[in-house]
Write a protein that holds these residues in place. Structure first.
Motif, PDB file in Angstrom:
ATOM      1  N   ILE A 116      28.759 -32.302  48.275  1.00  0.00           N
ATOM      2  CA  ILE A 116      29.069 -30.949  47.797  1.00  0.00           C
ATOM      3  C   ILE A 116      27.792 -30.226  47.379  1.00  0.00           C
ATOM      4  N   ASP A 117      26.942 -30.940  46.625  1.00  0.00           N
ATOM      5  CA  ASP A 117      25.679 -30.353  46.180  1.00  0.00           C
ATOM      6  C   ASP A 117      24.800 -29.987  47.367  1.00  0.00           C
ATOM      7  N   SER A 118      24.752 -30.865  48.357  1.00  0.00           N
ATOM      8  CA  SER A 118      23.961 -30.597  49.557  1.00  0.00           C
ATOM      9  C   SER A 118      24.492 -29.380  50.305  1.00  0.00           C
ATOM     10  N   TRP A 155      20.530 -37.737  52.321  1.00  0.00           N
ATOM     11  CA  TRP A 155      19.680 -38.935  52.435  1.00  0.00           C
ATOM     12  C   TRP A 155      18.701 -39.027  51.268  1.00  0.00           C
ATOM     13  N   TRP A 156      18.056 -37.908  50.938  1.00  0.00           N
ATOM     14  CA  TRP A 156      17.079 -37.906  49.843  1.00  0.00           C
ATOM     15  C   TRP A 156      17.741 -38.221  48.514  1.00  0.00           C
ATOM     16  N   GLY A 205      15.830 -42.046  44.427  1.00  0.00           N
ATOM     17  CA  GLY A 205      15.988 -42.661  43.113  1.00  0.00           C
ATOM     18  C   GLY A 205      15.570 -41.744  41.981  1.00  0.00           C
ATOM     19  N   ARG A 206      15.262 -40.513  42.282  1.00  0.00           N
ATOM     20  CA  ARG A 206      14.891 -39.514  41.278  1.00  0.00           C
ATOM     21  C   ARG A 206      15.197 -38.148  41.875  1.00  0.00           C
ATOM     22  N   PHE A 252      20.612 -30.250  59.977  1.00  0.00           N
ATOM     23  CA  PHE A 252      19.552 -31.205  59.663  1.00  0.00           C
ATOM     24  C   PHE A 252      19.276 -31.224  58.162  1.00  0.00           C
ATOM     25  N   LEU A 253      19.166 -30.041  57.557  1.00  0.00           N
ATOM     26  CA  LEU A 253      18.851 -29.952  56.133  1.00  0.00           C
ATOM     27  C   LEU A 253      19.964 -30.576  55.293  1.00  0.00           C
TER      28      LEU A 253
END
Length: 295
Positions: free
Chosen positions: A210-212, A98-99, A104-105, A91-92
């Motif tokens: 990748i960052d996620s 998604w975030w 946008g920031r 989920f995370l």
């Protein structure tokens, strides 16, 4: 307002039907997270259309993003408690992607606000400090107020996983001594920032995923030690005042630890060895994590 009420009504009908037919509390949690993201998205678009003053708009967007982040993470506590850390991680991972596309920031976090002030070529003046404090206040406001919204939903007890959760006493996630907890939060925050900054500069394909993945992995690694928040606003919204540590201990672990790690990442990233590693890498294709956005 009418649109929000209509959406909430449709949402509750779907949730009740799904719960009665399939007894799927995980679906209930998923729908709540989707609803929270939808309401935040609508609020963000409304602010962008109505509010003309730039800095006021920024403050409201910070508050909305913090409310969305904390509201979803409250429900992720339910997911972790009832379906395990692996499901929580999935989920995370999806939410982080998604975030990154929708906000946008960068994520709402005091660590980012104060880190950016340190990166300024000049010493921050009173105006810069005032703006940083106001942004931090806006994020805290959004993060703290959203619990009333979550509590209202939990009190409905649509799912068994929400039974007695709305008004129960919360417990701290800190499972190690305060100093160790601060080190865990600080080191993990520093690693997250170094990974995000490196990916942003290298600009590889699928950078956001990748960052996620890296961030989610670090959260899971720290889960049984400090909870793995890496964000003072998120930790304060979810766990400030909970049984298991004092407010001072909470501040030392989740504010001092995370902020120290974030600031440390700025100086580590400037080291010649790190710069040589990043700049010496071959240029890759793809979208950066926060393309054309502030760090």
């Amino acid at each position: 307002m009418k649109f929000t009420i209509d959406v909430l009504g449709i949402f509750l009908k779907i949730v009740v039907r799904v719960n009665k037919v399939t007894f799927a509390p995980l679906v209930v949690s998923t729908l709540f997270i989707l609803l929270t993201s939808l309401l935040a998205h609508c609020a963000r678009r409304l602010v962008q259309r109505v509010v003309k003053e730039p800095f006021l708009r920024v403050l409201l967007e910070e508050a909305i993003a913090a409310a969305e982040l904390c509201g979803c993470c409250f429900e992720l506590i339910i997911v972790a408690d009832n379906f395990g850390v692996s499901t929580y991680a999935i989920f995370l991972f999806a939410l982080t992607i998604w975030w990154s596309m929708n906000w946008g920031r960068p994520p709402p976090a005091p660590t980012r606000i104060w880190r950016k002030s340190l990166k300024s070529p000049t010493i921050p003046g009173k105006g810069d400090i005032r703006k940083a404090l106001l942004k931090t206040w806006a994020e805290l406001t959004g993060g703290l107020l959203v619990f009333k919204y979550v509590q209202m939903y939990w009190a409905l007890e649509i799912s068994e996983t929400h039974k007695d959760r709305a008004f129960e006493d919360c417990k701290a996630d800190l499972q190690v001594p305060v100093l160790y907890g601060a080190v865990v939060e600080g080191v993990a925050t520093c690693m997250c920032r170094l990974a995000s900054k490196s990916l942003g500069d290298l600009n590889p394909r699928f950078a956001s995923a990748i960052d996620s993945f890296i961030g989610t992995s670090l959260v899971v690694a720290a889960f049984d030690y400090s909870g793995g928040y890496f964000n003072p606003v998120l930790a304060t919204s979810l766990k400030a005042g909970c049984d298991g540590h004092t407010l001072l201990e909470h501040a030392l672990v989740y504010w001092l630890g995370a902020c120290a790690g974030s600031v440390l990442s700025v100086y580590i990233y400037k080291l010649p060895a790190i710069q040589k590693l990043v700049k010496g890498s071959s240029e890759a294709n793809g979208d950066s994590i926060w393309a054309e956005k502030e760090d």
